[in-house]
Write an enzyme that holds these catalytic residues in place. Structure first.
Site, PDB file in Angstrom:
ATOM      1  N   LYS A 178     126.821 -31.015  -7.618  1.00  0.00           N
ATOM      2  CA  LYS A 178     126.811 -29.968  -8.642  1.00  0.00           C
ATOM      3  C   LYS A 178     125.396 -29.815  -9.182  1.00  0.00           C
ATOM      4  O   LYS A 178     124.907 -30.639  -9.942  1.00  0.00           O
ATOM      5  CB  LYS A 178     127.740 -30.301  -9.812  1.00  0.00           C
ATOM      6  CG  LYS A 178     127.926 -29.106 -10.741  1.00  0.00           C
ATOM      7  CD  LYS A 178     128.317 -29.484 -12.161  1.00  0.00           C
ATOM      8  CE  LYS A 178     127.146 -29.618 -13.103  1.00  0.00           C
ATOM      9  NZ  LYS A 178     126.332 -28.409 -13.340  1.00  0.00           N
ATOM     10  N   GLU A 253     120.126 -41.415 -15.055  1.00  0.00           N
ATOM     11  CA  GLU A 253     118.710 -41.299 -15.418  1.00  0.00           C
ATOM     12  C   GLU A 253     118.652 -40.264 -16.526  1.00  0.00           C
ATOM     13  O   GLU A 253     118.997 -39.110 -16.312  1.00  0.00           O
ATOM     14  CB  GLU A 253     117.895 -40.893 -14.188  1.00  0.00           C
ATOM     15  CG  GLU A 253     116.425 -41.269 -14.320  1.00  0.00           C
ATOM     16  CD  GLU A 253     115.645 -40.306 -15.174  1.00  0.00           C
ATOM     17  OE1 GLU A 253     115.347 -40.660 -16.340  1.00  0.00           O
ATOM     18  OE2 GLU A 253     115.362 -39.213 -14.709  1.00  0.00           O
ATOM     19  N   CYS A 287     111.166 -35.721 -17.485  1.00  0.00           N
ATOM     20  CA  CYS A 287     111.624 -36.988 -18.079  1.00  0.00           C
ATOM     21  C   CYS A 287     110.442 -37.912 -18.280  1.00  0.00           C
ATOM     22  O   CYS A 287     110.440 -38.762 -19.154  1.00  0.00           O
ATOM     23  CB  CYS A 287     112.609 -37.685 -17.156  1.00  0.00           C
ATOM     24  SG  CYS A 287     113.986 -36.666 -16.747  1.00  0.00           S
ATOM     25  N   GLU A 388     113.310 -37.429 -27.784  1.00  0.00           N
ATOM     26  CA  GLU A 388     112.816 -36.604 -26.679  1.00  0.00           C
ATOM     27  C   GLU A 388     112.780 -35.132 -27.103  1.00  0.00           C
ATOM     28  O   GLU A 388     113.792 -34.585 -27.534  1.00  0.00           O
ATOM     29  CB  GLU A 388     113.720 -36.787 -25.454  1.00  0.00           C
ATOM     30  CG  GLU A 388     113.068 -36.292 -24.184  1.00  0.00           C
ATOM     31  CD  GLU A 388     113.911 -36.573 -22.937  1.00  0.00           C
ATOM     32  OE1 GLU A 388     115.150 -36.519 -23.028  1.00  0.00           O
ATOM     33  OE2 GLU A 388     113.312 -36.832 -21.877  1.00  0.00           O
TER      34      GLU A 388
HETATM   35  C1  UN1 Z   1     111.718 -36.002 -13.879  1.00  0.00           C
HETATM   36  O1  UN1 Z   1     110.986 -35.630 -14.794  1.00  0.00           O
HETATM   37  O2  UN1 Z   1     112.945 -36.068 -14.070  1.00  0.00           O
HETATM   38  O3  UN1 Z   1     106.814 -38.536 -11.707  1.00  0.00           O
HETATM   39  C2  UN1 Z   1     111.236 -36.320 -12.521  1.00  0.00           C
HETATM   40  C3  UN1 Z   1     107.074 -37.349 -11.897  1.00  0.00           C
HETATM   41  C4  UN1 Z   1     107.802 -36.598 -10.822  1.00  0.00           C
HETATM   42  C5  UN1 Z   1     109.278 -36.680 -11.008  1.00  0.00           C
HETATM   43  C6  UN1 Z   1     109.747 -36.370 -12.403  1.00  0.00           C
HETATM   44  N1  UN1 Z   1     107.425 -37.121  -9.533  1.00  0.00           N
HETATM   45  O4  UN1 Z   1     106.763 -36.781 -12.921  1.00  0.00           O
END
Ligand code: UN1
Length: 498
Positions: A178, A253, A287, A388
């Protein structure tokens, strides 16, 4: 630049090797312009049910295909992605907003993952180990779990999907996927690539739709034995709760509050480059984005000045225009959240040095843009330093020592990524040991993870599992211990040892 055409105005699900329409659809909007790109299906539970049925059947045969042959399909997927890199990158910019250079980087991350995981088809290593008893053989090997569910976010719509689906497939599973409804185009394109690469029908099934219907049906389905999720902390916790009740394996995550530490001996120009790239790249919607700079008092003013000077060069606008360095925010809800945090920061007493507001001139009409924002004199316990924001907002937190910097870094609920700029090797090793994050960078910003290393974090970032790297295989396989006794007699472990 010639714009790439998607070739359809309505996406369809991909179930059991067939392209299937759903009754309901919703508009997918380019966040840079507000223009509709395509309609995405809003599927019902029935689509999940059909997908699981097909996946269950297909997986039984797929598990018996030798892994090096399963890997051949992934090599083919990698070649096709490579051939279509520019097309995929432009479509990615259109649906997600990230600037083209970053979109190309993300597609490359997916290509890297294809070839890396294809290589695993000839490894998938287990262990052989001596048995305790004579004429007995012992080994451990990986077995596929069966049907697995992956739920992927809008901020990395292709890379994160490859982190999850490629290891699942090479290990012999079938996948129900999804994708985020904001960014379904990458999923549609990748499904077409899987089809062309010759993946047997039913091994990947893409079901578009909302989290509350499709996601929920996946999480509750007894025949989906693993859920791998990237997204918000709140949704992740709910998923984990349900999976816990069902004893279903779940890999989460869920974000970060990542900091760059700048020590008094740092190369300040390098630190500025690292901060700007990791804080304002992808408009801070990673993230791994840097949203805190923990800076030694001695270099604080100098760093502020250098950051402000270079922030002026950040051209903001539609990511398809290659002069732009910062693209839009995904949608209005994202923009509103950022605006709220600016107010929170001001009320908490942090000092706003730059940015702080949405960009609403004629040039930005239709899109959602926010000016790169710099706060200073923040403290580690402020909400803007702990929560965040998922936008181009960074706060400077002054400290007086490495110990204080590490403590400030570790004080947050998340533990994804961290970074330190210093020239002192002793500080480097102390920091990499004591920073409580799943990823640590030295003399680089907080973004830029490579696919052959584990991706994930400690504390509220996840639940102990990792995406990408060889470690991703642990999510999509069961360990099987195999003992072969060739003595021809009963040998009792721990008893017949003399
Ligand atoms: C994410 O922000 O969920 O290291 C992934 C990084 C990328 C992946 C980010 N290669 O910022």
């Amino acid at each position: 630049m010639e714009t790439i055409s998607l070739g359809t105005d309505k996406l369809t699900n991909f179930i059991d090797g067939e392209w299937q329409e759903a009754n309901e659809t919703a508009a997918v909007v380019n966040p840079a312009t507000g223009e509709e790109i395509v309609q995405v299906p809003l599927s019902d539970e029935g689509a999940v049910e059909r997908a699981v049925k097909a996946a269950k059947k297909a997986q039984k045969e797929w598990a018996l295909v030798p892994a090096p042959q399963r890997a051949e399909v992934l090599y083919q997927v990698g070649y096709l992605m490579k051939q279509r890199k520019e097309r995929l990158s432009q479509l990615l910019t259109m649906e997600n907003g990230k600037v083209l250079e970053e979109a190309r980087g993300e597609v490359q991350e997916g290509i890297d993952m294809a070839f890396y995981m294809a290589g695993e088809g000839r490894r998938l290593f287990g262990h052989t180990t001596p048995a305790e008893l004579k004429d007995k053989f012992a080994m451990s090997q990986r077995a596929p779990v069966g049907v697995v569910g992956i739920i992927t976010p809008w901020n990395f719509p292709i890379a994160i999907a490859t982190w999850k689906s490629f290891p699942a497939i090479v290990a012999g599973n079938a996948v129900i996927w999804k994708p985020a409804t904001e960014t379904p185009v990458m999923a549609y394109e990748l499904a077409k690539i899987f089809e062309e690469a010759g993946l047997p029908k039913g091994i990947i099934n893409v079901v578009f739709g909302s989290g509350s219907v499709v996601g929920d049906a996946m999480v509750h389905h007894p025949d989906i034995r693993v859920i791998s999720f990237t997204g918000s902390n709140e949704t992740g916790r709910n998923i984990a709760g349900e999976c816990g009740r069902q004893l279903k394996k779940v890999s989460l995550e869920m974000g970060g509050k990542n900091a760059v530490i700048v020590m008094d001996d740092a190369d300040l120009d390098l630190a500025v480059d690292g901060i700007l790239w990791s804080a304002f790249g992808t408009s801070g919607q990673r993230c791994t984005a840097c949203s805190r700079v923990i800076v030694h008092e001695k270099v604080k003013t100098d760093l502020e000045e250098r950051l402000l000077a270079k922030m002026k060069d950040l051209t903001i606008g539609n990511g398809l225009d290659e002069k732009n360095k910062v693209g839009p925010i995904i949608n209005k809800a994202g923009l509103d959240k950022i605006k709220q945090y600016i107010e929170i920061g001001k009320n908490e007493g942090a000092k706003l040095l730059a940015g702080g507001s949405p960009l609403e001139d004629e040039a930005y009409r239709g899109g959602h843009y926010f000016a790169p924002t710099l706060f200073t004199d923040a403290t580690a316990d402020m909400r803007i330093s702990r929560e965040e924001i998922f936008g181009p907002v960074v706060s400077l937190i002054p400290v007086n020592s490495l110990e204080e910097a590490i403590e400030a870094n570790n004080q947050v609920e998340y533990g994804l990524s961290s970074s330190i700029f210093t020239r002192d090797v002793n500080r480097v090793f102390q920091a990499q040991r004591d920073l409580d994050t799943g990823i640590v960078y030295v003399n680089a910003g907080t973004t830029g993870a490579e696919i052959h290393l584990p991706f994930g974090g400690t504390k509220g970032t996840g639940n102990g599992h990792r995406d990408s790297g060889v470690q991703a295989l642990d999510v999509f396989t069961e360990w099987k211990a195999v003992y072969v006794d060739y003595s021809g007699k009963l040998q009792r472990a721990q008893i017949d040892v003399d």
